[in-house]
Design a protein around this motif. Structure first.
Motif, PDB file in Angstrom:
ATOM      1  N   PHE A  82      68.726 -31.009  56.383  1.00  0.00           N
ATOM      2  CA  PHE A  82      69.216 -31.982  57.359  1.00  0.00           C
ATOM      3  C   PHE A  82      69.399 -33.375  56.744  1.00  0.00           C
ATOM      4  O   PHE A  82      69.926 -34.265  57.402  1.00  0.00           O
ATOM      5  N   VAL A  83      68.969 -33.532  55.495  1.00  0.00           N
ATOM      6  CA  VAL A  83      69.243 -34.789  54.792  1.00  0.00           C
ATOM      7  C   VAL A  83      70.185 -34.566  53.609  1.00  0.00           C
ATOM      8  O   VAL A  83      70.665 -35.521  53.005  1.00  0.00           O
ATOM      9  N   ALA A  84      70.482 -33.286  53.319  1.00  0.00           N
ATOM     10  CA  ALA A  84      71.293 -32.969  52.139  1.00  0.00           C
ATOM     11  C   ALA A  84      72.779 -33.209  52.360  1.00  0.00           C
ATOM     12  O   ALA A  84      73.534 -33.302  51.384  1.00  0.00           O
ATOM     13  N   ARG A  85      73.215 -33.309  53.616  1.00  0.00           N
ATOM     14  CA  ARG A  85      74.652 -33.484  53.862  1.00  0.00           C
ATOM     15  C   ARG A  85      75.182 -34.736  53.179  1.00  0.00           C
ATOM     16  O   ARG A  85      76.347 -34.805  52.782  1.00  0.00           O
ATOM     17  N   ARG A  86      74.313 -35.720  53.021  1.00  0.00           N
ATOM     18  CA  ARG A  86      74.726 -36.960  52.380  1.00  0.00           C
ATOM     19  C   ARG A  86      75.228 -36.716  50.960  1.00  0.00           C
ATOM     20  O   ARG A  86      76.105 -37.430  50.466  1.00  0.00           O
ATOM     21  N   LEU A  87      74.700 -35.678  50.294  1.00  0.00           N
ATOM     22  CA  LEU A  87      75.142 -35.359  48.944  1.00  0.00           C
ATOM     23  C   LEU A  87      76.598 -34.920  48.921  1.00  0.00           C
ATOM     24  O   LEU A  87      77.308 -35.137  47.934  1.00  0.00           O
ATOM     25  N   ASP A  88      77.040 -34.261  49.993  1.00  0.00           N
ATOM     26  CA  ASP A  88      78.410 -33.765  50.050  1.00  0.00           C
ATOM     27  C   ASP A  88      79.397 -34.804  50.552  1.00  0.00           C
ATOM     28  O   ASP A  88      80.607 -34.572  50.526  1.00  0.00           O
ATOM     29  N   THR A  89      78.911 -35.931  51.055  1.00  0.00           N
ATOM     30  CA  THR A  89      79.811 -36.972  51.561  1.00  0.00           C
ATOM     31  C   THR A  89      79.747 -38.258  50.746  1.00  0.00           C
ATOM     32  O   THR A  89      80.646 -39.092  50.845  1.00  0.00           O
ATOM     33  N   ALA A  90      78.704 -38.421  49.941  1.00  0.00           N
ATOM     34  CA  ALA A  90      78.521 -39.678  49.200  1.00  0.00           C
ATOM     35  C   ALA A  90      79.621 -39.862  48.153  1.00  0.00           C
ATOM     36  O   ALA A  90      80.058 -38.908  47.516  1.00  0.00           O
ATOM     37  N   GLY A 217      83.497 -37.307  55.898  1.00  0.00           N
ATOM     38  CA  GLY A 217      83.478 -37.214  57.357  1.00  0.00           C
ATOM     39  C   GLY A 217      83.480 -35.804  57.880  1.00  0.00           C
ATOM     40  O   GLY A 217      82.648 -34.969  57.516  1.00  0.00           O
ATOM     41  N   GLU A 218      84.477 -35.524  58.726  1.00  0.00           N
ATOM     42  CA  GLU A 218      84.518 -34.238  59.421  1.00  0.00           C
ATOM     43  C   GLU A 218      84.847 -33.074  58.496  1.00  0.00           C
ATOM     44  O   GLU A 218      84.705 -31.910  58.880  1.00  0.00           O
ATOM     45  N   GLU A 219      85.291 -33.346  57.263  1.00  0.00           N
ATOM     46  CA  GLU A 219      85.574 -32.268  56.322  1.00  0.00           C
ATOM     47  C   GLU A 219      84.296 -31.574  55.857  1.00  0.00           C
ATOM     48  O   GLU A 219      84.341 -30.445  55.389  1.00  0.00           O
ATOM     49  N   ARG A 356      78.621 -27.387  49.067  1.00  0.00           N
ATOM     50  CA  ARG A 356      77.841 -26.827  47.964  1.00  0.00           C
ATOM     51  C   ARG A 356      76.422 -27.396  47.922  1.00  0.00           C
ATOM     52  O   ARG A 356      75.446 -26.656  47.800  1.00  0.00           O
ATOM     53  N   ALA A 357      76.288 -28.710  48.007  1.00  0.00           N
ATOM     54  CA  ALA A 357      74.957 -29.313  47.903  1.00  0.00           C
ATOM     55  C   ALA A 357      74.066 -28.848  49.057  1.00  0.00           C
ATOM     56  O   ALA A 357      72.887 -28.532  48.861  1.00  0.00           O
TER      57      ALA A 357
END
Length: 443
Positions: A82-90, A217-219, A356-357
């Protein structure tokens, strides 16, 4: 990808030129920096629990409090996805991981320094904060490796052997370092050394090659949507449940090592030889992956190697003497290292670019949780029979391997292929066209 424009089934996203430039230029330097950063971070993550338990015991605290504060480090790993999404958007994932490493070390240091002077609840809160960043130092760092390893399946899988070695070193050197520093100075000093390792790791992480964000974002799917992607993708689903069941199974080995010593007629301290044999086997297995990476399709490879792990667990159950038990434990370590490397390859080769992350962290978080549950279950059952935990986990590992084998051949796999068409496109593996994988089996 957005749901409004689903990709064509089996289509792979092209690697951006900027990514090709970064990955093609990846050599020994970036990989060496990766190994240093990953080893430091995972040594801290692996030794923190031992440091906390020793610190509480040294201060006269109860065993219950020591266990509870130790769990505050490990339990938050389950929240990692729940904190890893930032890796895919950063825009720069290195910054996210470096900040996580700094936060992990800072919260750990604050927790141990304040423990003698504050209520245990304050220490618990700080340790929970530290543990929350742990998944970014395990699966999160691993998700950076594909872009660092360079083109080609062989390079990718050799690099995954190095990654397995960093986990093995972190899991063995971390607790050993803590024990040595605790005896020489104090558990608090040991914990502060681990925290300092996180700070150094953060600096080295910033020296890794930069890779562009796979989506914005939404991607990028939300955590629950990412979990659904894993469950509805045959190769990823099999990777998940094989990883979880094998982690649950091998987690019983330290418990059974201690309890089996009287069966072999050796001193209880000899259990350390068995666990050391497993650890050395794990390092030998990771070296084997580096020297001769497998070219087998990752989905099939995970099934075969999960079976190999189950066979080694059965050998441990059947060994009649202590020397043979040492060899069997070493064999289990070798098999598990090969299996772990195969699961890393599967996560990389079958994960969508834009998740992926998160997939790396989801599988890693559930693996750690399963390992803790396996240790607890073995401890609860070992009083009934020394062999019972090993027999049960052997059956579990073998059953999951057979299920994986049968699932790929199930006639409903075509239905799953159509389900997968509504999901994000498979990953554009940095292996490039040199060894591009065929469309993964959808069953």
């Amino acid at each position: 990808m957005s749901r409004s424009s689903p990709p064509s089934p089996g289509k792979r996203t092209a690697i951006p030129r900027s990514t090709e430039k970064n990955t093609s230029s990846a050599g020994r330097g970036p990989l060496a920096r990766y190994v240093i950063a990953a080893t430091l971070a995972r040594t801290s993550d692996g030794g923190a629990v031992v440091a906390i338990v020793l610190m509480v015991n040294a201060g006269g605290g109860s065993s219950w409090l020591a266990g509870a504060l130790g769990a505050c480090i490990t339990a938050p790993h389950l929240l990692g996805p729940f904190v890893a999404r930032r890796l895919d958007t950063a825009r720069d994932g290195r910054t996210v991981i470096a900040v996580a490493s700094l936060a992990h070390g800072t919260a750990l240091a604050a927790g141990v320094l304040l423990h003698p002077h504050t209520h245990p609840a304050v220490t618990a809160a700080l340790l929970i904060a530290s543990g929350l960043f742990g998944p970014l130092l395990t699966g999160g760092i691993s998700s950076r490796l594909p872009a660092i390893a360079g083109h080609g399946q062989r390079r990718q899988r050799r690099a995954q052997g190095w990654d397995v070695a960093t986990y093995g070193i972190g899991g063995t050197v971390g607790p050993t370092l803590v024990a040595a520093l605790s005896a020489w100075a104090s558990p608090t000093t040991a914990a502060l050394v681990l925290a300092a390792g996180c700070f150094v790791a953060a600096a080295v992480i910033r020296l890794l090659p930069r890779t562009p964000a796979p989506g914005v974002g939404e991607e990028v799917p939300r955590p629950v949507r990412t979990l659904i992607t894993i469950v509805t993708s045959g190769p990823l689903r099999r990777t998940l449940y094989l990883t979880v069941t094998v982690a649950f199974s091998v987690a019983a080995l330290p418990v059974t090592a201690v309890s089996s010593t009287h069966t072999f007629g050796v001193d209880a301290a000899a259990a350390g030889i068995l666990t050391a044999a497993y650890g050395l086997g794990n390092l030998a297995g990771s070296a084997g992956v580096m020297i001769r990476p497998s070219r087998t399709e990752a989905d099939r490879l995970t099934t075969r190697l999960a079976t190999a792990v189950a066979v080694t667990l059965l050998l441990i159950t059947l060994t009649p003497s202590f020397p043979l038990a040492v060899a069997a434990y070493a064999a289990a370590g070798i098999a598990n290292a090969y299996f772990f490397a195969a699961t890393l390859a599967a996560r990389n080769e079958y994960a969508p670019d834009n998740a992926r992350a998160q997939i790396f962290v989801w599988v890693g978080a559930l693996k750690i949780t399963a390992g803790s549950a396996g240790t607890a279950a073995a401890g609860a059952l070992i009083g009934t029979s020394v062999l019972l935990p090993l027999l049960l986990v052997t059956a579990l590992a073998l059953t999951s391997a057979l299920l994986s084998w049968a699932e790929r051949r199930h006639p409903r796999r075509r239905r799953e292929h159509h389900l997968g068409a509504a999901l994000p496109a498979p990953a554009a593996s940095p292996t490039g066209s040199e060894n591009r994988q065929p469309s993964p089996p959808r069953g």
